[in-house]
Design a protein around this motif. Structure first.
Motif, PDB file in Angstrom:
ATOM      1  N   ALA A 224     -12.763   1.507  -4.281  1.00 58.54           N
ATOM      2  CA  ALA A 224     -12.453   2.894  -3.890  1.00 58.54           C
ATOM      3  C   ALA A 224     -11.249   2.933  -2.948  1.00 58.54           C
ATOM      4  O   ALA A 224     -10.364   3.779  -3.103  1.00 58.54           O
ATOM      5  N   LEU A 225     -11.208   2.038  -1.988  1.00 58.48           N
ATOM      6  CA  LEU A 225     -10.094   2.004  -1.039  1.00 58.48           C
ATOM      7  C   LEU A 225      -8.791   1.595  -1.737  1.00 58.48           C
ATOM      8  O   LEU A 225      -7.744   2.204  -1.515  1.00 58.48           O
ATOM      9  N   GLU A 226      -8.870   0.580  -2.577  1.00 56.96           N
ATOM     10  CA  GLU A 226      -7.677   0.099  -3.265  1.00 56.96           C
ATOM     11  C   GLU A 226      -7.083   1.141  -4.204  1.00 56.96           C
ATOM     12  O   GLU A 226      -5.866   1.226  -4.342  1.00 56.96           O
ATOM     13  N   ARG A 227      -7.935   1.939  -4.858  1.00 61.71           N
ATOM     14  CA  ARG A 227      -7.431   2.998  -5.735  1.00 61.71           C
ATOM     15  C   ARG A 227      -6.517   3.947  -4.990  1.00 61.71           C
ATOM     16  O   ARG A 227      -5.485   4.359  -5.486  1.00 61.71           O
ATOM     17  N   GLU A 228      -6.925   4.301  -3.775  1.00 65.00           N
ATOM     18  CA  GLU A 228      -6.119   5.241  -2.975  1.00 65.00           C
ATOM     19  C   GLU A 228      -4.880   4.583  -2.394  1.00 65.00           C
ATOM     20  O   GLU A 228      -3.902   5.268  -2.106  1.00 65.00           O
ATOM     21  N   LEU A 229      -4.928   3.289  -2.187  1.00 66.56           N
ATOM     22  CA  LEU A 229      -3.819   2.600  -1.535  1.00 66.56           C
ATOM     23  C   LEU A 229      -2.793   2.031  -2.517  1.00 66.56           C
ATOM     24  O   LEU A 229      -1.712   1.609  -2.105  1.00 66.56           O
ATOM     25  N   ARG A 230      -3.131   2.042  -3.804  1.00 63.92           N
ATOM     26  CA  ARG A 230      -2.233   1.474  -4.804  1.00 63.92           C
ATOM     27  C   ARG A 230      -0.930   2.270  -4.856  1.00 63.92           C
ATOM     28  O   ARG A 230      -0.952   3.488  -5.033  1.00 63.92           O
ATOM     29  N   PRO A 231       0.186   1.581  -4.699  1.00 66.88           N
ATOM     30  CA  PRO A 231       1.472   2.282  -4.775  1.00 66.88           C
ATOM     31  C   PRO A 231       1.657   2.939  -6.155  1.00 66.88           C
ATOM     32  O   PRO A 231       1.156   2.440  -7.148  1.00 66.88           O
ATOM     33  N   THR A 232       2.351   4.056  -6.181  1.00 63.61           N
ATOM     34  CA  THR A 232       2.603   4.783  -7.424  1.00 63.61           C
ATOM     35  C   THR A 232       3.294   3.864  -8.421  1.00 63.61           C
ATOM     36  O   THR A 232       4.205   3.122  -8.086  1.00 63.61           O
ATOM     37  N   GLY A 233       2.808   3.917  -9.658  1.00 59.87           N
ATOM     38  CA  GLY A 233       3.409   3.115 -10.714  1.00 59.87           C
ATOM     39  C   GLY A 233       2.772   1.750 -10.885  1.00 59.87           C
ATOM     40  O   GLY A 233       3.210   0.967 -11.728  1.00 59.87           O
ATOM     41  N   GLN A 234       1.762   1.427 -10.103  1.00 61.05           N
ATOM     42  CA  GLN A 234       1.116   0.107 -10.244  1.00 61.05           C
ATOM     43  C   GLN A 234      -0.278   0.255 -10.785  1.00 61.05           C
ATOM     44  O   GLN A 234      -0.965   1.152 -10.618  1.00 61.05           O
TER      45      GLN A 234
ATOM     46  N   PHE B  95       0.861  -1.185   0.000  1.00 57.51           N
ATOM     47  CA  PHE B  95       0.000   0.000   0.000  1.00 57.51           C
ATOM     48  C   PHE B  95       0.892   1.227   0.000  1.00 57.51           C
ATOM     49  O   PHE B  95       1.984   1.218   0.566  1.00 57.51           O
ATOM     50  N   THR B  96       0.389   2.290  -0.597  1.00 56.88           N
ATOM     51  CA  THR B  96       1.114   3.547  -0.576  1.00 56.88           C
ATOM     52  C   THR B  96       1.095   4.118   0.848  1.00 56.88           C
ATOM     53  O   THR B  96       0.272   3.724   1.675  1.00 56.88           O
ATOM     54  N   ASP B  97       1.997   5.022   1.111  1.00 54.88           N
ATOM     55  CA  ASP B  97       2.082   5.645   2.435  1.00 54.88           C
ATOM     56  C   ASP B  97       1.002   6.722   2.546  1.00 54.88           C
ATOM     57  O   ASP B  97       1.100   7.758   1.896  1.00 54.88           O
ATOM     58  N   VAL B  98      -0.039   6.441   3.301  1.00 53.32           N
ATOM     59  CA  VAL B  98      -1.123   7.396   3.514  1.00 53.32           C
ATOM     60  C   VAL B  98      -1.095   7.869   4.961  1.00 53.32           C
ATOM     61  O   VAL B  98      -0.520   7.212   5.821  1.00 53.32           O
ATOM     62  N   ASP B  99      -1.721   9.001   5.196  1.00 49.19           N
ATOM     63  CA  ASP B  99      -1.915   9.480   6.567  1.00 49.19           C
ATOM     64  C   ASP B  99      -2.942   8.530   7.199  1.00 49.19           C
ATOM     65  O   ASP B  99      -4.136   8.593   6.877  1.00 49.19           O
ATOM     66  N   LEU B 100      -2.485   7.637   8.065  1.00 50.18           N
ATOM     67  CA  LEU B 100      -3.345   6.568   8.583  1.00 50.18           C
ATOM     68  C   LEU B 100      -4.615   7.078   9.267  1.00 50.18           C
ATOM     69  O   LEU B 100      -5.709   6.618   8.937  1.00 50.18           O
ATOM     70  N   PRO B 101      -4.522   8.014  10.230  1.00 53.30           N
ATOM     71  CA  PRO B 101      -5.756   8.470  10.876  1.00 53.30           C
ATOM     72  C   PRO B 101      -6.723   9.154   9.899  1.00 53.30           C
ATOM     73  O   PRO B 101      -7.928   8.906   9.939  1.00 53.30           O
ATOM     74  N   GLU B 102      -6.194   9.969   8.998  1.00 55.12           N
ATOM     75  CA  GLU B 102      -7.059  10.689   8.054  1.00 55.12           C
ATOM     76  C   GLU B 102      -7.710   9.716   7.068  1.00 55.12           C
ATOM     77  O   GLU B 102      -8.912   9.787   6.807  1.00 55.12           O
ATOM     78  N   PHE B 103      -6.944   8.779   6.533  1.00 57.13           N
ATOM     79  CA  PHE B 103      -7.491   7.787   5.608  1.00 57.13           C
ATOM     80  C   PHE B 103      -8.548   6.944   6.307  1.00 57.13           C
ATOM     81  O   PHE B 103      -9.600   6.652   5.735  1.00 57.13           O
ATOM     82  N   THR B 104      -8.265   6.561   7.544  1.00 62.93           N
ATOM     83  CA  THR B 104      -9.199   5.731   8.301  1.00 62.93           C
ATOM     84  C   THR B 104     -10.531   6.446   8.509  1.00 62.93           C
ATOM     85  O   THR B 104     -11.600   5.845   8.338  1.00 62.93           O
ATOM     86  N   VAL B 105     -10.484   7.720   8.855  1.00 62.04           N
ATOM     87  CA  VAL B 105     -11.724   8.487   9.037  1.00 62.04           C
ATOM     88  C   VAL B 105     -12.529   8.488   7.737  1.00 62.04           C
ATOM     89  O   VAL B 105     -13.740   8.231   7.743  1.00 62.04           O
ATOM     90  N   ARG B 106     -11.874   8.768   6.620  1.00 58.75           N
ATOM     91  CA  ARG B 106     -12.582   8.798   5.336  1.00 58.75           C
ATOM     92  C   ARG B 106     -13.118   7.420   4.959  1.00 58.75           C
ATOM     93  O   ARG B 106     -14.248   7.286   4.484  1.00 58.75           O
ATOM     94  N   ALA B 107     -12.302   6.389   5.156  1.00 56.93           N
ATOM     95  CA  ALA B 107     -12.721   5.033   4.790  1.00 56.93           C
ATOM     96  C   ALA B 107     -13.928   4.578   5.609  1.00 56.93           C
ATOM     97  O   ALA B 107     -14.910   4.061   5.056  1.00 56.93           O
ATOM     98  N   VAL B 108     -13.864   4.788   6.912  1.00 52.78           N
ATOM     99  CA  VAL B 108     -14.963   4.360   7.773  1.00 52.78           C
ATOM    100  C   VAL B 108     -16.224   5.192   7.499  1.00 52.78           C
ATOM    101  O   VAL B 108     -17.341   4.661   7.504  1.00 52.78           O
ATOM    102  N   ALA B 109     -16.051   6.477   7.211  1.00 51.54           N
ATOM    103  CA  ALA B 109     -17.211   7.311   6.862  1.00 51.54           C
ATOM    104  C   ALA B 109     -17.862   6.807   5.578  1.00 51.54           C
ATOM    105  O   ALA B 109     -19.093   6.723   5.481  1.00 51.54           O
TER     106      ALA B 109
END
Length: 184
Positions: free
Chosen positions: A174-184, A132-146
């Motif tokens: 939707a979640l996988e699109r944001e988590l896909r590492p750059t170039g994949q 997974f790409t490096d995301v802001d864990l708390p911010e991503f989690t809030v958006r994902a759970v919402a």
């Protein structure tokens, strides 16, 4: 506890009577009242029990998963209601609409935070393994759970848009699109 969940799913909390739960469980109303005291406490206890059971089953499945991506898939499956009458999700919606004292709010906060913690652990593992790409864990989690909560409302309401589409596939994509590492 199972009897309470099924009665709540059928009647909601407004029409819930301790005698209905007692009858379904094959117990006396006095026995139910002795253990729980009042309806609000019963609802919180049933919700906590239900979540503990769900999280145990999730952890067992996650322990068998071969990758963080599979764990994310499982997380989405366990989070979303299975159908419009899903008893566990109906219990959540009923309990969340009640007015709770500080102790009740604390129980609910811990239950809600449990979802966040499980998702963050999956994200951290996927990031650390480079999956997974490096995301802001708390911010991503809030958006994902919402997002998952909103989709859950659609499922529980029976929105027609999901008659021919998979809410699970939509959410996971939707979640996988944001988590896909750059170039994949």
């Amino acid at each position: 506890m199972r009897a309470a969940i099924s009665v709540i799913a059928e009647k909601g909390t407004a029409g819930l009577r301790m005698s209905d739960i007692a009858a379904r469980a094959g117990m006396s109303t006095g026995h139910i009242l002795y253990h729980f005291g009042k309806k609000d406490r019963l609802l919180l206890e049933v919700l906590a029990w239900s979540q503990a059971d769900l999280w145990t089953r999730f952890q067992q499945a996650a322990d068998q998963a071969a990758s963080p991506a599979e764990k994310l898939d499982l997380f989405v499956r366990f989070y979303l209601p299975r159908h419009p009458g899903d008893e566990r999700y109906a219990l959540w919606t009923q309990v969340l609409t009640q007015h709770h004292d500080e102790a009740g709010r604390q129980v609910l906060t811990e239950l809600l935070d449990g979802w966040d913690e499980r998702l963050e652990a999956i994200l951290r593992e996927g990031r650390d393994l480079g999956q997974f790409t490096d995301v802001d864990l708390p911010e991503f989690t809030v958006r994902a759970v919402a997002m998952l909560s909103g989709l859950s409302e659609d499922v529980m309401f029976g929105r027609p848009r999901w008659q021919h589409a998979s809410v699970h596939t939509f959410a996971l994509s939707a979640l996988e699109r944001e988590l896909r590492p750059t170039g994949q």
